[in-house]
Write an enzyme that holds these catalytic residues in place. Sequence first.
Site, short mmCIF file in Angstrom:
data_model
loop_
_atom_site.label_atom_id
_atom_site.label_comp_id
_atom_site.label_asym_id
_atom_site.label_seq_id
_atom_site.Cartn_x
_atom_site.Cartn_y
_atom_site.Cartn_z
N ASN A 150 0.80 -1.22 0.00
CA ASN A 150 0.00 0.00 0.00
C ASN A 150 0.84 1.27 0.00
O ASN A 150 0.33 2.34 -0.33
CB ASN A 150 -0.95 0.00 1.20
CG ASN A 150 -0.24 -0.30 2.50
OD1 ASN A 150 0.41 -1.34 2.63
ND2 ASN A 150 -0.35 0.59 3.46
N GLN A 157 -5.08 -3.77 -1.74
CA GLN A 157 -4.72 -2.76 -2.75
C GLN A 157 -4.89 -3.29 -4.18
O GLN A 157 -4.97 -2.49 -5.12
CB GLN A 157 -3.26 -2.32 -2.56
CG GLN A 157 -3.03 -1.44 -1.35
CD GLN A 157 -3.67 -0.07 -1.46
OE1 GLN A 157 -3.94 0.42 -2.55
NE2 GLN A 157 -3.95 0.54 -0.33
N THR A 209 -26.03 -9.02 12.48
CA THR A 209 -26.85 -8.67 11.31
C THR A 209 -25.98 -8.01 10.25
O THR A 209 -25.20 -7.11 10.54
CB THR A 209 -27.99 -7.73 11.73
OG1 THR A 209 -28.74 -8.40 12.74
CG2 THR A 209 -28.89 -7.40 10.55
N CYS A 240 -1.88 5.22 8.13
CA CYS A 240 -1.86 4.68 9.49
C CYS A 240 -0.58 5.05 10.22
O CYS A 240 -0.53 5.02 11.43
CB CYS A 240 -1.98 3.16 9.44
SG CYS A 240 -3.20 2.60 8.27
C1 LIG Z 1 -6.33 -0.21 3.55
C2 LIG Z 1 -5.61 -1.48 3.75
C3 LIG Z 1 -5.97 -2.39 4.77
C4 LIG Z 1 -7.04 -2.08 5.76
O1 LIG Z 1 -8.32 -2.12 5.19
P1 LIG Z 1 -9.55 -1.42 5.97
O2 LIG Z 1 -10.73 -1.79 5.17
O3 LIG Z 1 -9.25 0.05 5.94
O4 LIG Z 1 -9.57 -1.97 7.33
C5 LIG Z 1 -5.28 -3.57 4.86
N1 LIG Z 1 -4.29 -3.88 4.01
C6 LIG Z 1 -3.91 -3.04 3.02
C7 LIG Z 1 -2.82 -3.45 2.10
C8 LIG Z 1 -4.55 -1.81 2.86
O5 LIG Z 1 -4.16 -0.99 1.89
#
Ligand SMILES: *Cc1c(COP(=O)(O)O)cnc(C)c1O
Length: 392
Positions: free
Chosen positions: A151, A179, A237, A324
């Site tokens: 990512n 990704q 749900t 992050c």
């Molecule tokens: C964005 C991302 C995640 C996390 O996904 P969320 O739906 O935001 O929890 C995990 N792995 C990669 C490679 C990402 O780019």
Amino acid sequence: MQIYMDNAATTPMSDAAVNAMLDCMKNNYGNPSSIHKTGQAARRAIEGSREAVARLIGADKKEVYFTSGGTEADNWAILAAAETGAKKGKKHIISTRFEHHAALHRLERLERQGFEISLLEVHSDGLVRPDELESAIREDTALVTVMYANNEIGTVQPIAELGAVCRSRGVVFHTDAVQAVGQVPIDVNAQNIDMLSLSAHKFHGPKGVGALYCRAGVPLPVFIEGGAQERGRRGGTENVPAIAGMAAALEEACRNMENKAKTVTAMRDRLIDAFAAVPHSRLNGHREKRLPGIASFCFEGVEGEAVLLMLDHAGISASSGSACTSGSLEPSHVLLALGLPHEIAHGSLRLSLSGYNTPEEIEKVIEVLPPIIGRLREISPVWEKIKNGGPN
Ligand SMILES: *Cc1c(COP(=O)(O)O)cnc(C)c1O
């Protein structure tokens, strides 16, 4: 209007996804577990979406489980394989040094709980070597988890080859394809994938919804106790509108995927070529083995955060790496895994594109960025030294 080049963090929703969600929210409000007609209409929306998601990754609908997103799918896959492995005395897991924190932090916790974790090198090109995976596999290996595409730098792993190695050694192979799904063609069978994570908001779908693919026959213990939803493995749900929105977004992303990828790749390459001309700069990761939309650069002598702020001021939304990790002063673990020294990793900039970007926007960034780098270098205490033959 702000130019949006942070699509690896999240993407704007497609009209198809918004409309599917609106339709569901207005007209299909039943509880899918109810046996009356209102409930059964919602059930049909869920199962239709499951069928679509499954078809678009080459899976069967019985193999797709909806989750709250990529983070949950990664946690579920890793915990499932760990639990199953531990029962057979297998407590070794193989991954890479530059996984998403959803995987890495889960693995670190398992390590504290008595698992042994081996992290493969990703080398300076950001790629795992299948022969190194082969040598890392042991009798007690319970799982191999390698992200499909990174990512932060966008490199795409040789997934089919890695999967073949795991298959031949009888080890479960999971890939965080968050990704990659919707950007590149995926076929879980042709690529020897046993488990795969995906997330809707990375392909113009809604946030807070994703899926875990788990091959039939691969054990998948209950993740959330509760009702019988998701074949009894994840109670609660279902988020019907979000699931419908995800399926609509993925259908759209996979339609004409090759042509869209060509357009985005051309824009990405224009950026890469333009910034190669900036002295003391580098492209992070392999030049070609990358996603159509992601390019990550390091500019020596500048702070990535400062570049971001000035780009933002100039009307461009970008990132210094992963959403992050921003907010912390530590350089990204991804860039450190490539072997970059701290001082260079600090000067990183990620531009991540989607089919919604235009060539005009690309030209704007090419016009705006080099002077920003130049101004920041002028006030940098280390730039003089770098320019006169310091590190590069
Ligand atoms: C964005 C991302 C995640 C996390 O996904 P969320 O739906 O935001 O929890 C995990 N792995 C990669 C490679 C990402 O780019």
